[in-house]
Design a protein around this motif. Structure first.
Motif, mmCIF file in Angstrom:
data_model
loop_
_atom_site.group_PDB
_atom_site.id
_atom_site.type_symbol
_atom_site.label_atom_id
_atom_site.label_comp_id
_atom_site.label_asym_id
_atom_site.label_seq_id
_atom_site.Cartn_x
_atom_site.Cartn_y
_atom_site.Cartn_z
ATOM 1 N N GLN A 22 -17.348 20.466 16.277
ATOM 2 C CA GLN A 22 -16.893 20.225 17.649
ATOM 3 C C GLN A 22 -17.943 20.679 18.655
ATOM 4 N N ALA A 23 -18.603 21.791 18.349
ATOM 5 C CA ALA A 23 -19.609 22.331 19.264
ATOM 6 C C ALA A 23 -20.839 21.434 19.363
ATOM 7 N N GLN A 24 -21.013 20.532 18.401
ATOM 8 C CA GLN A 24 -22.193 19.657 18.392
ATOM 9 C C GLN A 24 -21.889 18.232 18.854
ATOM 10 N N MET A 25 -20.651 17.984 19.259
ATOM 11 C CA MET A 25 -20.292 16.654 19.716
ATOM 12 C C MET A 25 -20.902 16.358 21.096
ATOM 13 N N VAL A 29 -16.743 13.599 23.808
ATOM 14 C CA VAL A 29 -16.262 13.191 22.487
ATOM 15 C C VAL A 29 -15.529 14.357 21.827
ATOM 16 N N ALA A 30 -14.273 14.128 21.449
ATOM 17 C CA ALA A 30 -13.460 15.141 20.778
ATOM 18 C C ALA A 30 -13.405 14.843 19.284
ATOM 19 N N LEU A 31 -13.384 15.892 18.476
ATOM 20 C CA LEU A 31 -13.357 15.759 17.017
ATOM 21 C C LEU A 31 -12.273 16.644 16.436
ATOM 22 N N ALA A 67 -2.909 12.072 12.060
ATOM 23 C CA ALA A 67 -2.743 13.424 12.596
ATOM 24 C C ALA A 67 -4.055 13.910 13.218
ATOM 25 N N ALA A 68 -5.177 13.676 12.531
ATOM 26 C CA ALA A 68 -6.480 14.072 13.070
ATOM 27 C C ALA A 68 -6.771 13.331 14.365
ATOM 28 N N ALA A 69 -6.432 12.043 14.410
ATOM 29 C CA ALA A 69 -6.662 11.257 15.620
ATOM 30 C C ALA A 69 -5.866 11.814 16.798
ATOM 31 N N ARG A 70 -4.593 12.161 16.558
ATOM 32 C CA ARG A 70 -3.772 12.708 17.649
ATOM 33 C C ARG A 70 -4.290 14.089 18.082
ATOM 34 N N MET A 71 -4.804 14.865 17.130
ATOM 35 C CA MET A 71 -5.391 16.162 17.483
ATOM 36 C C MET A 71 -6.624 15.976 18.359
ATOM 37 N N ALA A 72 -7.445 14.977 18.026
ATOM 38 C CA ALA A 72 -8.632 14.701 18.847
ATOM 39 C C ALA A 72 -8.212 14.244 20.245
ATOM 40 N N LEU A 73 -7.220 13.360 20.316
ATOM 41 C CA LEU A 73 -6.744 12.889 21.612
ATOM 42 C C LEU A 73 -6.170 14.033 22.452
ATOM 43 N N SER A 74 -5.517 14.988 21.790
ATOM 44 C CA SER A 74 -4.925 16.102 22.532
ATOM 45 C C SER A 74 -5.995 16.931 23.237
ATOM 46 N N GLN A 75 -7.197 16.972 22.653
ATOM 47 C CA GLN A 75 -8.305 17.691 23.292
ATOM 48 C C GLN A 75 -8.749 17.002 24.579
ATOM 49 N N LEU A 76 -8.405 15.730 24.711
ATOM 50 C CA LEU A 76 -8.723 14.977 25.923
ATOM 51 C C LEU A 76 -7.567 15.003 26.914
ATOM 52 N N GLY A 77 -6.504 15.744 26.572
ATOM 53 C CA GLY A 77 -5.343 15.819 27.445
ATOM 54 C C GLY A 77 -4.362 14.690 27.270
ATOM 55 N N VAL A 78 -4.431 13.992 26.131
ATOM 56 C CA VAL A 78 -3.546 12.864 25.868
ATOM 57 C C VAL A 78 -2.349 13.339 25.039
ATOM 58 N N CYS A 108 -9.924 14.248 6.106
ATOM 59 C CA CYS A 108 -9.859 13.220 7.145
ATOM 60 C C CYS A 108 -10.489 13.759 8.415
ATOM 61 N N ILE A 109 -11.225 12.908 9.089
ATOM 62 C CA ILE A 109 -11.895 13.310 10.322
ATOM 63 C C ILE A 109 -11.728 12.200 11.350
ATOM 64 N N ALA A 110 -11.535 12.580 12.599
ATOM 65 C CA ALA A 110 -11.350 11.597 13.669
ATOM 66 C C ALA A 110 -12.107 12.047 14.897
ATOM 67 N N VAL A 111 -12.600 11.074 15.653
ATOM 68 C CA VAL A 111 -13.218 11.336 16.957
ATOM 69 C C VAL A 111 -12.538 10.437 17.978
ATOM 70 N N ALA A 112 -12.535 10.881 19.221
ATOM 71 C CA ALA A 112 -11.922 10.103 20.298
ATOM 72 C C ALA A 112 -12.629 10.404 21.600
ATOM 73 N N ALA A 113 -12.544 9.456 22.525
ATOM 74 C CA ALA A 113 -13.149 9.631 23.849
ATOM 75 C C ALA A 113 -12.422 8.741 24.839
ATOM 76 N N ARG A 114 -12.505 9.105 26.096
ATOM 77 C CA ARG A 114 -11.997 8.230 27.152
ATOM 78 C C ARG A 114 -13.047 7.159 27.433
ATOM 79 N N GLU A 115 -12.578 5.924 27.550
ATOM 80 C CA GLU A 115 -13.503 4.849 27.897
ATOM 81 C C GLU A 115 -13.985 5.053 29.329
ATOM 82 N N GLY A 116 -15.212 4.822 29.525
ATOM 83 C CA GLY A 116 -15.862 4.998 30.817
ATOM 84 C C GLY A 116 -17.301 4.642 30.551
ATOM 85 N N ASN A 117 -18.147 5.685 30.447
ATOM 86 C CA ASN A 117 -19.506 5.397 30.029
ATOM 87 C C ASN A 117 -19.601 5.264 28.514
#
Length: 229
Positions: A22-25, A29-31, A67-78, A108-117
């Motif tokens: 996570q520290a290297q993302m 980008v949330a992981l 579950a990993a995907a929802r955890m990543a999204l939660s880091q984005l406030g989703v 299992c590993i998931a990453v997520a981000a808000r669309e923008g740039n």
């Protein structure tokens, strides 16, 4: 094309490994990481249709990935939300968000981000061991292996992971299925690999570049591609 791999990350090491990655993302980008078969929330009704005929192992893998995907999204406030499977078997991310999921054995590993740039993400995880020799010609050319350096079987595994990540990143934009040789390794600088399309794959023209960053840690080879607008 995936070969079975041994368990390379003990359960007690998973949280530490996740924090390290996570520290290297890249910024934005949330992981998150999970293990299949663990004490995880059940999948959502909108997701369960894809698992109607799946074997228990696949259901466990799918559940852990979501579950990993929802955890990543939660880091984005989703807030927790369904991530159903589309007709092409790709995850359908909530509007305004993008992401990617990868599995290796029960990891299992998931990453997520808000669309923008950020337009799209691609993640892949593999064991860091050698690739079977009979698979190497379908994954990489001799020139690509030389550019990677090191033992060809290990270089081929790293290329396999990197090309998987690049393919996943481009797919939401092109919706095109193609083979490994459509993306050729043009350059490698330390942990950064640059691939070029050998042919037009709209909206990508021939010669378009996709960059992948790669880590090898805890017996894993992890590849991430971030496509920016």
């Amino acid at each position: 094309m995936r070969a079975a791999a041994p368990e390379v990350v003990a359960p007690q090491e998973l949280e530490a490994l996740c924090r390290k990655l996570q520290a290297q993302m890249p910024t934005g980008v949330a992981l998150a990481m999970t293990r299949a078969g663990g004490d995880l929330p059940a999948i959502y009704p909108a997701e369960s249709a894809a698992m109607t005929r799946a074997v228990p192992r696949r259901v466990a893998e799918f559940t852990a990935g979501r579950a990993a995907a929802r955890m990543a999204l939660s880091q984005l406030g989703v807030a927790p939300v369904a991530i159903p499977m589309g007709s092409d078997r790709a995850p359908v991310w909530p509007s305004g968000l993008c992401g990617s999921i990868s599995h290796m054995d029960d990891l299992c590993i998931a990453v997520a981000a808000r669309e923008g740039n950020i337009a799209a993400l691609g993640i892949d995880v593999e064991s860091a061991g050698a690739l079977d020799a009979d698979l190497m010609p379908s994954i990489a050319t001799s020139l690509e292996l030389r550019r990677m350096g090191g033992a060809p079987s290990l270089a081929a595994k790293r290329l396999f992971s990197a090309k998987e990540a690049a393919y996943k990143a481009q797919y939401p934009l092109s919706r095109r299925v193609f083979g490994f040789h459509t993306l050729g390794l043009a350059e490698r600088q330390a942990d950064t690999l640059t691939f070029r399309f050998s042919e037009e794959v709209p909206p990508f023209v021939a010669g378009s570049r996709i960059v992948v960053r790669q880590w090898e840690t805890a017996g894993l080879c992890l590849s991430l591609s971030v496509l920016r607008r």
